[in-house]
Design a protein around this motif. Structure first.
Motif, PDB file in Angstrom:
ATOM      1  N   GLN A  46       0.834  -1.192   0.000  1.00 27.09           N
ATOM      2  CA  GLN A  46       0.000   0.000   0.000  1.00 27.09           C
ATOM      3  C   GLN A  46       0.873   1.249   0.000  1.00 27.09           C
ATOM      4  O   GLN A  46       1.966   1.270   0.580  1.00 27.09           O
ATOM      5  CB  GLN A  46      -0.894   0.040   1.248  1.00 27.09           C
ATOM      6  CG  GLN A  46      -2.027  -0.949   1.253  1.00 27.09           C
ATOM      7  CD  GLN A  46      -2.868  -0.798   2.506  1.00 27.09           C
ATOM      8  OE1 GLN A  46      -2.355  -0.545   3.604  1.00 27.09           O
ATOM      9  NE2 GLN A  46      -4.180  -0.945   2.358  1.00 27.09           N
ATOM     10  N   GLU A  50      -2.848   5.488   1.304  1.00 33.05           N
ATOM     11  CA  GLU A  50      -3.902   4.495   1.515  1.00 33.05           C
ATOM     12  C   GLU A  50      -4.075   4.167   2.991  1.00 33.05           C
ATOM     13  O   GLU A  50      -5.135   3.662   3.399  1.00 33.05           O
ATOM     14  CB  GLU A  50      -3.592   3.222   0.736  1.00 33.05           C
ATOM     15  CG  GLU A  50      -3.578   3.403  -0.775  1.00 33.05           C
ATOM     16  CD  GLU A  50      -3.273   2.118  -1.505  1.00 33.05           C
ATOM     17  OE1 GLU A  50      -4.214   1.351  -1.788  1.00 33.05           O
ATOM     18  OE2 GLU A  50      -2.072   1.877  -1.789  1.00 33.05           O
ATOM     19  N   GLN A  51      -3.062   4.470   3.788  1.00 32.73           N
ATOM     20  CA  GLN A  51      -3.099   4.137   5.209  1.00 32.73           C
ATOM     21  C   GLN A  51      -3.441   5.336   6.087  1.00 32.73           C
ATOM     22  O   GLN A  51      -4.007   5.165   7.174  1.00 32.73           O
ATOM     23  CB  GLN A  51      -1.743   3.559   5.633  1.00 32.73           C
ATOM     24  CG  GLN A  51      -1.360   2.293   4.873  1.00 32.73           C
ATOM     25  CD  GLN A  51       0.029   1.799   5.235  1.00 32.73           C
ATOM     26  OE1 GLN A  51       0.840   2.511   5.836  1.00 32.73           O
ATOM     27  NE2 GLN A  51       0.322   0.558   4.855  1.00 32.73           N
ATOM     28  N   ARG A 250      -7.118  13.343  -0.371  1.00 32.93           N
ATOM     29  CA  ARG A 250      -6.879  11.909  -0.187  1.00 32.93           C
ATOM     30  C   ARG A 250      -7.864  11.081  -1.002  1.00 32.93           C
ATOM     31  O   ARG A 250      -7.481  10.085  -1.634  1.00 32.93           O
ATOM     32  CB  ARG A 250      -6.990  11.537   1.291  1.00 32.93           C
ATOM     33  CG  ARG A 250      -6.615  10.074   1.527  1.00 32.93           C
ATOM     34  CD  ARG A 250      -6.901   9.626   2.937  1.00 32.93           C
ATOM     35  NE  ARG A 250      -6.393   8.263   3.144  1.00 32.93           N
ATOM     36  CZ  ARG A 250      -6.949   7.379   3.958  1.00 32.93           C
ATOM     37  NH1 ARG A 250      -8.026   7.702   4.652  1.00 32.93           N
ATOM     38  NH2 ARG A 250      -6.430   6.181   4.094  1.00 32.93           N
ATOM     39  N   LEU A 254      -6.832   8.398  -3.745  1.00 29.56           N
ATOM     40  CA  LEU A 254      -7.217   6.985  -3.644  1.00 29.56           C
ATOM     41  C   LEU A 254      -7.902   6.523  -4.918  1.00 29.56           C
ATOM     42  O   LEU A 254      -7.671   5.394  -5.386  1.00 29.56           O
ATOM     43  CB  LEU A 254      -8.143   6.777  -2.440  1.00 29.56           C
ATOM     44  CG  LEU A 254      -7.504   6.938  -1.060  1.00 29.56           C
ATOM     45  CD1 LEU A 254      -8.544   6.737   0.043  1.00 29.56           C
ATOM     46  CD2 LEU A 254      -6.336   5.989  -0.873  1.00 29.56           C
ATOM     47  N   VAL A 257      -5.170   5.898  -7.370  1.00 24.59           N
ATOM     48  CA  VAL A 257      -4.460   4.651  -7.083  1.00 24.59           C
ATOM     49  C   VAL A 257      -5.277   3.458  -7.575  1.00 24.59           C
ATOM     50  O   VAL A 257      -4.731   2.515  -8.161  1.00 24.59           O
ATOM     51  CB  VAL A 257      -4.178   4.527  -5.572  1.00 24.59           C
ATOM     52  CG1 VAL A 257      -3.665   3.126  -5.225  1.00 24.59           C
ATOM     53  CG2 VAL A 257      -3.153   5.574  -5.139  1.00 24.59           C
ATOM     54  N   GLU A 258      -6.580   3.496  -7.340  1.00 24.04           N
ATOM     55  CA  GLU A 258      -7.434   2.390  -7.777  1.00 24.04           C
ATOM     56  C   GLU A 258      -7.466   2.237  -9.293  1.00 24.04           C
ATOM     57  O   GLU A 258      -7.731   1.153  -9.828  1.00 24.04           O
ATOM     58  CB  GLU A 258      -8.854   2.596  -7.235  1.00 24.04           C
ATOM     59  CG  GLU A 258      -8.955   2.426  -5.719  1.00 24.04           C
ATOM     60  CD  GLU A 258     -10.335   2.736  -5.208  1.00 24.04           C
ATOM     61  OE1 GLU A 258     -11.232   3.041  -6.024  1.00 24.04           O
ATOM     62  OE2 GLU A 258     -10.535   2.668  -3.973  1.00 24.04           O
TER      63      GLU A 258
END
Length: 262
Positions: A46, A50-51, A250, A254, A257-258
Motif C-alpha cells: 500500500q 492508503e493508510q 486523499r 485513492l 491509485v485504484e
C-alpha cells in the motif's frame, strides 16, 4: 526507492501511529522534496496515502499559526479560478489544457468567478481573491530557489508595464485571505523553493498561508496541464460537498491509485 524511504521514515513510527490516523508532516531539509503520499509499504502493498490522511506544514511556526485559524467547515460556495493565463513571458509555452481545466472546476461551484485566458489578468485576480472561499490557479509558475521573493505566478497582460503579469511571492504574502479555505496551485514546482533552517521551504505555497489561507495544494515537480486535470477535478468534487481539503485530496488520490493497472 519509495519502499526504502517508507522503511526509513515511516516504519519506525508505526507504534505511535494508530490505524487510519490523520498525520501532519513537518519535514526537515531535503525531506520537503519527498512525496510522502507515494511512499510504499512493501509488506502491506500500500501507498502511505492508503493508510493515512496526510497534511504538511513548512515549519512548526507555520503549523501553530494554522491551528489557530477558523476551520471553516461549511461547504465552500465561491470559487475563483484563473485558467490558462496568457503571460508575456516568451520562454513559457502555452498550456493547452489549463483553460478547459479551469472551466470544469468553476462549473462545480454554485458561485464561480472564472478568469480564462486573456481575462486572467493579475489585477482582476488580486481584486477578487479576498472574497473567495476556494482559489484555483491553472497556469504557469516560475520558481526561484536562489531568490524566493522573485518566485511568481504568470497572468495575462492588461497593457501594463513589463512585469505587470507577475504576481510575486512577496505580493501574495501581503494579501488578506482570511476567508479562503483552500488554494490550489496547479502549476509547476509550486511546492519547492529555497530551504531555510528552522523555517522549511520558501515556496510559492507558503505566502498564501502567510496571507491567511487555511490550506494550499501545491506541486513538487513540473506537471502536465492535461494529465493532472482528473485528479484536480476529483479533489474539487469532494471539497464542494464540504470535505476538509486534506480529506478531499486523499479521496482523489485513492481514486487515482485504484485506477492504476495491477
Amino acid at each position: 526507492l519509495a519502499e526504502l524511504l517508507f522503511s526509513a521514515l515511516i516504519r519506525p513510527l508505526r507504534p505511535a501511529l494508530p490505524a487510519n490516523a490523520s498525520v501532519i508532516v513537518v519535514p526537515d531539509g531535503v525531506l520537503h522534496l519527498v512525496p510522502f503520499a507515494a511512499l510504499r509499504d512493501r509488506a502491506q502493498q500500500q501507498f502511505l496515502i492508503e493508510q493515512h490522511e496526510l497534511t504538511f506544514a513548512p515549519s512548526a511556526t507555520v503549523l501553530l499559526k494554522l491551528r489557530q485559524t477558523d476551520p471553516r467547515l461549511a461547504p465552500p460556495a465561491r470559487v475563483l479560478v484563473a485558467g490558462g493565463p496568457l503571460g508575456d513571458n516568451v520562454a513559457l509555452t502555452p498550456l493547452a489544457g489549463a483553460a478547459a481545466e479551469g472551466a470544469r472546476i468553476a462549473a462545480l461551484y454554485p458561485d464561480p468567478e472564472l478568469l480564462s485566458k486573456e481575462r486572467a489578468t493579475k489585477s482582476a485576480f488580486v481584486a477578487r481573491l479576498p472574497s473567495a472561499d476556494v482559489v484555483h490557479f491553472a497556469g504557469h509558475a516560475v520558481a526561484s530557489p536562489d531568490y524566493p521573493l522573485l518566485a511568481h505566478l504568470e497572468f495575462s497582460t492588461d497593457g501594463g508595464a513589463p512585469g505587470s503579469t507577475e504576481l510575486g511571492a512577496d505580493e501574495i504574502s501581503r494579501l488578506t485571505l482570511g476567508r479562503t479555505r483552500a488554494v490550489v496551485l496547479a502549476a509547476c514546482d509550486t511546492g519547492v523553493g529555497a530551504l531555510r533552517r528552522g523555517e522549511g521551504v520558501l515556496s510559492l505555497a507558503r505566502p498564501f498561508l502567510v496571507a491567511g489561507a487555511s490550506s494550499v495544494v501545491a506541486t513538487l515537480w513540473p506537471i502536465d496541464d492535461q494529465g493532472a486535470t482528473p485528479l484536480l477535478v476529483a479533489f474539487h468534487q469532494h471539497l464542494v460537498r464540504g470535505a476538509r481539503p486534506a480529506h478531499a485530496l486523499r479521496q482523489a488520490q485513492l481514486a487515482f491509485v485504484e485506477s492504476l493497472p495491477v
